[in-house]
Design a protein around this motif. Structure first.
Motif, PDB file in Angstrom:
ATOM      1  N   ASP A 142       9.016  12.711 -14.923  1.00 50.90           N
ATOM      2  CA  ASP A 142       8.721  11.313 -14.645  1.00 50.90           C
ATOM      3  C   ASP A 142       9.757  10.821 -13.625  1.00 50.90           C
ATOM      4  OD1 ASP A 142       8.011   8.684 -14.581  1.00 50.90           O
ATOM      5  OD2 ASP A 142       7.944   8.409 -16.755  1.00 50.90           O
ATOM      6  N   TRP A 143       9.405  10.935 -12.358  1.00 51.00           N
ATOM      7  CA  TRP A 143      10.364  10.688 -11.288  1.00 51.00           C
ATOM      8  C   TRP A 143      10.888   9.259 -11.293  1.00 51.00           C
ATOM      9  CZ3 TRP A 143      11.806  15.066  -8.953  1.00 51.00           C
ATOM     10  CH2 TRP A 143      10.922  16.150  -8.983  1.00 51.00           C
TER      11      TRP A 143
ATOM     12  N   ALA B  43       0.831  -1.207   0.000  1.00 48.30           N
ATOM     13  CA  ALA B  43       0.000   0.000   0.000  1.00 48.30           C
ATOM     14  C   ALA B  43       0.865   1.257   0.000  1.00 48.30           C
ATOM     15  CB  ALA B  43      -0.937  -0.015   1.203  1.00 48.30           C
ATOM     16  N   GLY B  44       1.937   1.241   0.790  1.00 42.07           N
ATOM     17  CA  GLY B  44       2.839   2.387   0.791  1.00 42.07           C
ATOM     18  C   GLY B  44       3.514   2.598  -0.554  1.00 42.07           C
ATOM     19  N   ALA B  45       3.927   1.497  -1.201  1.00 38.71           N
ATOM     20  CA  ALA B  45       4.564   1.610  -2.510  1.00 38.71           C
ATOM     21  C   ALA B  45       3.589   2.150  -3.553  1.00 38.71           C
ATOM     22  CB  ALA B  45       5.106   0.250  -2.935  1.00 38.71           C
ATOM     23  N   LEU B  46       2.341   1.685  -3.512  1.00 34.58           N
ATOM     24  CA  LEU B  46       1.329   2.213  -4.438  1.00 34.58           C
ATOM     25  C   LEU B  46       1.067   3.692  -4.184  1.00 34.58           C
ATOM     26  CD1 LEU B  46      -1.223  -0.754  -4.476  1.00 34.58           C
ATOM     27  CD2 LEU B  46       0.249  -0.024  -6.350  1.00 34.58           C
ATOM     28  N   LEU B  47       1.074   4.085  -2.917  1.00 27.82           N
ATOM     29  CA  LEU B  47       0.876   5.495  -2.582  1.00 27.82           C
ATOM     30  C   LEU B  47       1.968   6.355  -3.204  1.00 27.82           C
ATOM     31  CD1 LEU B  47      -0.556   7.699  -0.842  1.00 27.82           C
ATOM     32  CD2 LEU B  47       1.042   7.090   0.980  1.00 27.82           C
ATOM     33  N   TRP B  48       3.225   5.932  -3.054  1.00 22.40           N
ATOM     34  CA  TRP B  48       4.323   6.707  -3.616  1.00 22.40           C
ATOM     35  C   TRP B  48       4.299   6.699  -5.142  1.00 22.40           C
ATOM     36  CZ3 TRP B  48       7.933   9.901  -1.551  1.00 22.40           C
ATOM     37  CH2 TRP B  48       7.982   9.960  -0.161  1.00 22.40           C
ATOM     38  N   LYS B  49       3.973   5.578  -5.737  1.00 19.60           N
ATOM     39  CA  LYS B  49       4.012   5.491  -7.200  1.00 19.60           C
ATOM     40  C   LYS B  49       2.931   6.339  -7.854  1.00 19.60           C
ATOM     41  CE  LYS B  49       3.925   2.231 -11.046  1.00 19.60           C
ATOM     42  NZ  LYS B  49       3.855   0.796 -11.456  1.00 19.60           N
ATOM     43  N   HIS B  50       1.715   6.296  -7.322  1.00 19.39           N
ATOM     44  CA  HIS B  50       0.594   6.950  -7.998  1.00 19.39           C
ATOM     45  C   HIS B  50       0.263   8.320  -7.410  1.00 19.39           C
ATOM     46  CE1 HIS B  50      -0.243   3.465 -10.463  1.00 19.39           C
ATOM     47  NE2 HIS B  50      -0.205   2.686  -9.389  1.00 19.39           N
ATOM     48  N   ALA B  51       0.258   8.437  -6.089  1.00 21.85           N
ATOM     49  CA  ALA B  51      -0.151   9.708  -5.490  1.00 21.85           C
ATOM     50  C   ALA B  51       0.965  10.744  -5.478  1.00 21.85           C
ATOM     51  CB  ALA B  51      -0.656   9.471  -4.069  1.00 21.85           C
ATOM     52  N   LEU B  52       2.228  10.308  -5.497  1.00 21.40           N
ATOM     53  CA  LEU B  52       3.335  11.256  -5.384  1.00 21.40           C
ATOM     54  C   LEU B  52       4.191  11.331  -6.638  1.00 21.40           C
ATOM     55  CD1 LEU B  52       4.431  10.353  -1.737  1.00 21.40           C
ATOM     56  CD2 LEU B  52       3.038  12.285  -2.477  1.00 21.40           C
TER      57      LEU B  52
ATOM     58  N   ASP C 122       1.551  12.826 -14.261  1.00 21.47           N
ATOM     59  CA  ASP C 122       0.361  13.564 -14.701  1.00 21.47           C
ATOM     60  C   ASP C 122      -0.401  14.191 -13.538  1.00 21.47           C
ATOM     61  OD1 ASP C 122       0.866  12.885 -17.367  1.00 21.47           O
ATOM     62  OD2 ASP C 122      -0.142  10.948 -17.117  1.00 21.47           O
ATOM     63  N   TYR C 123      -0.623  13.417 -12.473  1.00 18.57           N
ATOM     64  CA  TYR C 123      -1.438  13.932 -11.369  1.00 18.57           C
ATOM     65  C   TYR C 123      -0.766  13.740 -10.007  1.00 18.57           C
ATOM     66  CZ  TYR C 123      -2.617   8.957 -11.391  1.00 18.57           C
ATOM     67  OH  TYR C 123      -2.551   7.589 -11.398  1.00 18.57           O
ATOM     68  N   GLY C 124       0.517  13.449  -9.989  1.00 19.88           N
ATOM     69  CA  GLY C 124       1.200  13.252  -8.724  1.00 19.88           C
ATOM     70  C   GLY C 124       1.411  14.540  -7.948  1.00 19.88           C
ATOM     71  N   LEU C 125       1.570  14.400  -6.637  1.00 19.29           N
ATOM     72  CA  LEU C 125       1.716  15.569  -5.772  1.00 19.29           C
ATOM     73  C   LEU C 125       3.006  16.330  -6.048  1.00 19.29           C
ATOM     74  CD1 LEU C 125       0.689  17.216  -3.347  1.00 19.29           C
ATOM     75  CD2 LEU C 125       1.907  15.614  -1.856  1.00 19.29           C
ATOM     76  N   PHE C 126       4.088  15.633  -6.360  1.00 18.23           N
ATOM     77  CA  PHE C 126       5.356  16.313  -6.597  1.00 18.23           C
ATOM     78  C   PHE C 126       5.274  17.231  -7.812  1.00 18.23           C
ATOM     79  CE2 PHE C 126       7.967  12.789  -4.378  1.00 18.23           C
ATOM     80  CZ  PHE C 126       7.573  13.298  -3.151  1.00 18.23           C
TER      81      PHE C 126
END
Length: 319
Positions: free
Chosen positions: A174-175, A137-146, A150-154
Motif C-alpha cells: 500500500d504505497w 486528473a493527474g493525482a487520480l491517475l497516480w492514486k488509482h492507476a499506479l 489491488d490493481y495498480g501498475l506498481f
C-alpha cells in the motif's frame, strides 16, 4: 521660363500645435488600462482586505452569534498551534523535495533534448504532456492507476517480477499508506518536471554557439564544457525555475486532497490543506483567514525574489 517662388513668410506658416504636458501624455497612455486595473483590484485586493478583516475576529460558523473582535489573537494561534507548525514543516519538505528533484531531472532531460536525434519533436511533446494534464486528473491517475494496492501498475509490475523468478505471488504494497510523503513527492515531480525542463531547455538554446565551438577547438571535454560554460550560463534559468516552482508548489492542494488527504496522521498535511480543514472541518473562519494571510505574505516574499530573478535575467540577455 521658371518662376521663382519666394519662401513663405512667418504669416504663411501654419500655426504650431500646442504641446501637451508630459503628465497628460502619460495619462493618455494609462487611461485605456484603467478598466483592467480596476477589475484586478476588485478581484484580488478586495477579497484580501476582507480576509484581513475576518482574521481579526473570533468567528466559528457553528456559533454564529458569538462573533467578536480579537485583534491579533488568531495570528498568535497560527504561530503557536502544533498542527500548523507541523503543516509548515510538511510544506517546506514537500516544496523543497519537489523543486529540487524537478530541477535535476528537468536539467537531464533538457540536456538530452538539446541534442539532435531521430524523433526529438515527438520526445519533446511526450515529455511536456504531464504538465498539460489537469492536477486533479493527474493525482487520480497516480492514486488509482499506479499506487492502488489491488490493481495498480506498481504492484502489478512487482508481482510480475516475483513470478518471473518462480514465486507464486509478490507482496501487495500500500504505497500511499506506507510511504505517503514519497508518494506525494513523486506524483508532483512527474507534474512539474516538464515545467523545469522547458525553462532549462530555453536556456540551453540561448547559449552562444561561438563560445561552445571555441571550447571544442581548445580541446575541452564535454564535462569541462558543461561545468565551466553551460552550468554558469544556466544559473539564472535554474534560479528562475526554483523560485517559480516554489511559488506554485507551496500552494499545492489538489494532490494532497486527492492522494493522501493529509494522512496518515497528518504526515502530508501542508498549509493549504490545513487551511481547508480549519475552514470546512473546524469551521474556524478567523483562524483560517489568519493562516491564509500568512501564506499570502510568504508567497509575496517568494514572488519578490522571482521578479528580481526575471529582471536580472532580462538585463543579462540585453547586455
Amino acid at each position: 521660363m521658371t518662376t521663382l517662388v519666394p519662401p513663405p513668410t512667418k504669416t504663411d506658416r501654419p500655426p504650431a500645435r500646442p504641446v501637451a504636458p508630459a503628465g497628460a501624455k502619460k495619462w493618455r497612455r494609462r487611461v485605456p488600462l484603467l478598466p483592467a486595473l480596476i477589475f484586478t483590484i476588485i478581484v484580488t485586493q478586495l477579497p484580501f482586505v476582507a480576509t484581513l478583516v475576518i482574521s481579526a475576529f473570533q468567528w466559528n460558523l457553528l456559533q454564529p452569534g458569538d462573533r467578536h473582535f480579537t485583534g491579533l489573537s488568531n495570528y498568535a494561534f497560527v504561530f503557536g498551534d502544533a498542527r500548523l507548525r507541523s503543516a509548515v514543516l510538511n510544506t517546506v519538505v514537500l516544496t523543497a523535495s519537489v523543486v529540487i528533484l524537478s530541477v535535476l531531472i528537468g536539467l537531464a532531460l533538457a540536456l538530452l533534448l538539446d541534442r539532435r536525434f531521430l524523433g526529438r519533436s515527438l520526445a519533446r511533446t511526450l515529455l511536456t504532456a504531464p504538465f498539460l494534464v489537469m492536477p486533479v486528473a493527474g493525482a487520480l491517475l497516480w492514486k488509482h492507476a499506479l499506487y492502488n494496492p489491488d490493481y495498480g501498475l506498481f504492484n502489478g509490475t512487482l508481482n510480475a517480477v516475483y513470478r518471473f523468478f518462480g514465486a507464486d505471488n509478490g507482496p501487495s504494497v500500500d504505497w500511499v499508506s506506507n510511504f505517503p510523503m514519497p508518494a506525494l513527492v513523486i506524483a508532483l515531480v512527474w507534474q512539474w518536471t516538464p515545467f523545469m525542463m522547458l525553462i532549462l531547455l530555453a536556456g540551453l538554446q540561448a547559449q552562444p554557439g561561438d563560445v561552445l565551438e571555441a571550447a571544442r577547438v581548445d580541446g575541452a571535454s564535454a564535462l569541462q564544457t558543461f561545468s565551466h560554460i553551460t552550468l554558469p550560463h544556466l544559473r539564472r534559468y535554474i534560479e528562475l525555475g526554483i523560485v517559480l516552482g516554489s511559488i506554485f508548489v507551496v500552494q499545492t492542494f489538489d494532490a494532497v486532497f486527492t492522494i493522501t488527504q493529509g494522512g496518515p496522521g497528518s504526515r502530508t498535511t501542508n498549509l493549504p490543506y490545513e487551511i481547508y480543514l480549519t475552514t470546512f472541518r473546524k469551521f474556524e473562519y478567523g483562524q483560517a483567514a489568519a493562516a491564509g494571510v500568512v501564506v499570502v505574505i510568504g508567497s509575496i516574499v517568494i514572488a519578490t525574489f522571482a521578479l528580481r530573478t526575471v529582471a536580472s535575467l532580462f538585463r543579462e540577455e540585453a547586455s
